[in-house]
Design a protein around this motif. Structure first.
Motif, PDB file in Angstrom:
ATOM      1  N   UNK A 276      -6.841  10.855   4.025  1.00 14.61           N
ATOM      2  CA  UNK A 276      -5.853  10.200   3.176  1.00 14.61           C
ATOM      3  C   UNK A 276      -4.618  11.054   2.954  1.00 14.61           C
ATOM      4  N   UNK A 277      -4.462  12.142   3.686  1.00 12.82           N
ATOM      5  CA  UNK A 277      -3.268  12.951   3.542  1.00 12.82           C
ATOM      6  C   UNK A 277      -2.045  12.135   3.935  1.00 12.82           C
ATOM      7  N   UNK A 278      -0.990  12.220   3.140  1.00  9.90           N
ATOM      8  CA  UNK A 278       0.232  11.444   3.354  1.00  9.90           C
ATOM      9  C   UNK A 278      -0.096   9.955   3.415  1.00  9.90           C
ATOM     10  N   UNK A 279      -0.914   9.509   2.448  1.00  3.50           N
ATOM     11  CA  UNK A 279      -1.466   8.151   2.469  1.00  3.50           C
ATOM     12  C   UNK A 279      -0.401   7.078   2.450  1.00  3.50           C
TER      13      UNK A 279
ATOM     14  N   UNK B 289       0.826  -1.209   0.000  1.00  2.00           N
ATOM     15  CA  UNK B 289       0.000   0.000   0.000  1.00  2.00           C
ATOM     16  C   UNK B 289       0.858   1.254   0.000  1.00  2.00           C
ATOM     17  N   UNK B 290       2.029   1.162   0.602  1.00  2.00           N
ATOM     18  CA  UNK B 290       2.925   2.313   0.651  1.00  2.00           C
ATOM     19  C   UNK B 290       3.605   2.573  -0.689  1.00  2.00           C
ATOM     20  N   UNK B 291       3.761   1.518  -1.515  1.00  2.00           N
ATOM     21  CA  UNK B 291       4.481   1.674  -2.777  1.00  2.00           C
ATOM     22  C   UNK B 291       3.553   1.741  -3.980  1.00  2.00           C
TER      23      UNK B 291
ATOM     24  N   UNK C 275     -11.608   7.440  -1.242  1.00  2.00           N
ATOM     25  CA  UNK C 275     -11.848   8.682  -0.516  1.00  2.00           C
ATOM     26  C   UNK C 275     -10.907   9.771  -1.008  1.00  2.00           C
ATOM     27  N   UNK C 276      -9.664   9.396  -1.297  1.00  2.00           N
ATOM     28  CA  UNK C 276      -8.716  10.364  -1.803  1.00  2.00           C
ATOM     29  C   UNK C 276      -9.163  10.877  -3.164  1.00  2.00           C
TER      30      UNK C 276
END
Length: 544
Positions: free
Chosen positions: A235-238, A73-75, A219-220
């Motif tokens: 979702x800021x800095x998701x 999810x981070x990448x 949502x983003x």
């Protein structure tokens, strides 16, 4: 995952044993109710010791799975595919159905003359689905605040439920009985086999920690399209927030669950009596356990109402996840009539003249048609139960096998690419660009580690354990609960999972390969979908 209905010994006013499912093996609930109803398995596979140690093993395995998913999810957060959609649709249907039958069991607890019928649970199931639709549409702008309120109730409710039961229980089991008593109620050839079959209840109790990925991306997109400050804050800095949410949710919920399981096991001196009670025969021995501990039906009903509310909250979250998964796969052109689903989910008002659109346009974009599709499918699944509980359970059995199949596929690909050195180091503010030729040799955008990343051999070990644990769960998700196996007690999830995979493959070969090129990478998903912007391929993910 399901078993035949066991007629109660304490009452003659029971449902038809040929049509009534044992909900104790379904266990698709929010955290409190899921954690407590796994106790229904004490009379089957594992016993009290098997439940406690099995829950701990599943906690570690689930943490490995969601940590690996958090890295992905981070990448490169992606939408998933058919297996994920069907799995979450099964979870939504089972959650709503379970909530309806909780109400039925609560009525039976307070009214000895009540004779429950299958259609009672189905009608209440539809009521839970309608509440979820209302929250996800009419009150969607308040959804973030509702979720915060649910979180508070989740934490407060844990203590409000557990403390009275532990303190007021007249008798308690000894530590020796709780931590050393195993059972093989399913009459399997060995206790070890019984233990692994009994793990599935604990597995289901930890579903949902990846919900932030499925909902967060949409949502983003909603915030980008409509400028909603509330959604943007979620979702800021998701690439950092989403992974840590997944990991922290797994740690918090599983810790609460393990504590509640241990507490309830201590106050459950006679599990057979709880299972054979009117509420236990309906699949909710926790209600009888609560009543026995408190000695008051009013007090027990108050605590059970907390569980009932949390089940409704789980249905709301399941609706949000399932509908947005449908929208996301339609955006990626992986669903039949994807263009219609995408356009309508972006707003039916797209086709209205400008003036009317300005008047009627909601401030928060809602995947309208996806919610409608999800609710209709769930409602139709509920109808199956009236005719055949076995057929209903066969459909919802997709929840474990489908989701874990998707976990195994994606996490195996990540492990393979990690071991072959195909993932580039994390670079802040770096975005691959097709026009610069900065792509891998196969023409896909390169995979780059996100800011959430387990380095070196430790990361490989966690990924490997996640895949191994997923294979164990996937294998045992197809086993029935007990022997001998009859058509009514057979676990049909292998048939349902194979049918989904076969349909997905045939659909891709016959049509989808012409339009589906992988998850779409985009800055503004709503705008891209409307303009039919060409999809960019990424090298991690599947259509299944």
């Amino acid at each position: 995952m399901t078993q035949a209905y066991k007629a109660p010994k304490t009452t003659e006013k029971a449902m038809d044993p040929q049509k009534t499912p044992d909900l104790s093996e379904m266990q698709i609930q929010t955290q409190e109710e899921r954690d407590t109803s796994v106790l229904a398995k004490l009379g089957k596979n594992g016993g009290s010791a098997g439940l406690i140690y099995g829950y701990l093993f599943v906690w570690i395995g689930t943490l490995a799975i969601f940590t690996t998913m958090a890295e992905m999810a981070s990448m490169a957060p992606t939408s998933g595919g058919w297996l994920v959609i069907c799995g979450w649709q099964a979870i939504l249907s089972a959650s709503g159905y379970l909530g309806g039958n909780q109400v039925v069991a609560l009525i039976a607890l307070n009214n000895a003359d009540y004779v429950p019928q299958l259609w009672h649970g189905t009608l209440l199931f539809w009521a839970f689905i309608l509440v979820a639709v209302f929250i996800n549409t009419v009150t969607s702008r308040a959804l973030p605040k509702i979720e915060v309120a649910i979180l508070v109730l989740h934490i407060v409710g844990f203590f409000a439920f557990m403390i009275p039961i532990v303190h007021l229980a007249p008798t308690k089991a000894s530590s020796h009985e709780v931590f050393t008593r195993f059972s093989n109620g399913g009459e399997w050839p060995s206790q070890s086999l019984s233990f692994f079959i009994g793990l599935i209840g604990s597995v289901v109790a930890m579903f949902g920690c990846d919900i932030v990925v499925h909902v967060g991306t949409c949502l983003e997109a909603s915030s980008q399209a409509n400028g909603s400050a509330q959604m943007a804050e979620e979702t800021r800095n998701a690439e950092v927030v989403v992974p840590w949410c997944m990991v922290s949710a797994t740690l918090l919920n599983a810790a609460f669950g393990w504590g509640m399981v241990i507490a309830i096991v201590f106050v459950t001196v006679d599990i057979s009596a709880a299972l054979d009670s009117p509420t236990g025969s309906l699949g909710f021995p926790i209600m009888e356990i609560t009543y026995s501990a408190l000695g008051s039906k009013a007090g027990a009903s108050t605590l059970i109402a907390i569980l009932l509310f949390m089940t409704a909250a789980g249905t709301i979250a399941g609706m949000a996840t399932s509908s947005r998964m449908i929208w996301a796969l339609a955006r990626d052109r992986g669903l039949p009539r994807w263009h219609l689903v995408t356009k309508v989910c972006l707003g039916l008002l797209t086709f209205l003249p400008g003036r009317k659109r300005e008047i009627l346009q909601p401030k928060t974009a809602i995947p309208t048609l996806a919610i409608i599709i999800t609710s209709i499918v769930a409602g139709l699944i509920g109808l199956i139960n009236i005719g055949s509980a076995s057929a209903f359970n066969a459909v919802i059995s997709l929840s474990v096998s489908s989701l874990y199949a998707s976990y195994i596929i994606t996490e195996s690909l990540l492990l393979w690419r990690r071991c072959t050195g195909a993932i580039r180091p994390y670079q802040k503010h770096y975005f691959p660009n097709d026009s610069t030729g900065d792509q891998d040799s196969d023409g896909t955008n390169p995979l780059i580690w996100g800011p959430f990343h387990l380095p070196g051999i430790f990361g490989i070990a966690v990924n490997f354990f996640a895949v191994a644990f997923g294979l164990i769960v996937f294998f045992f998700s197809f086993w029935p609960v007990a022997t001998p196996v009859t058509p009514a007690t057979m676990n049909y999830s292998i048939l349902m999972t194979a049918a989904v995979v076969l349909f997905a493959v045939l659909y891709y070969v016959l049509y989808a390969k012409k339009v589906y090129t992988g998850p779409i990478v985009e800055v503004s998903p709503y705008a891209s979908a409307l303009e039919k912007a060409p999809a960019q391929k990424i090298s991690l993910g599947t259509a299944i």
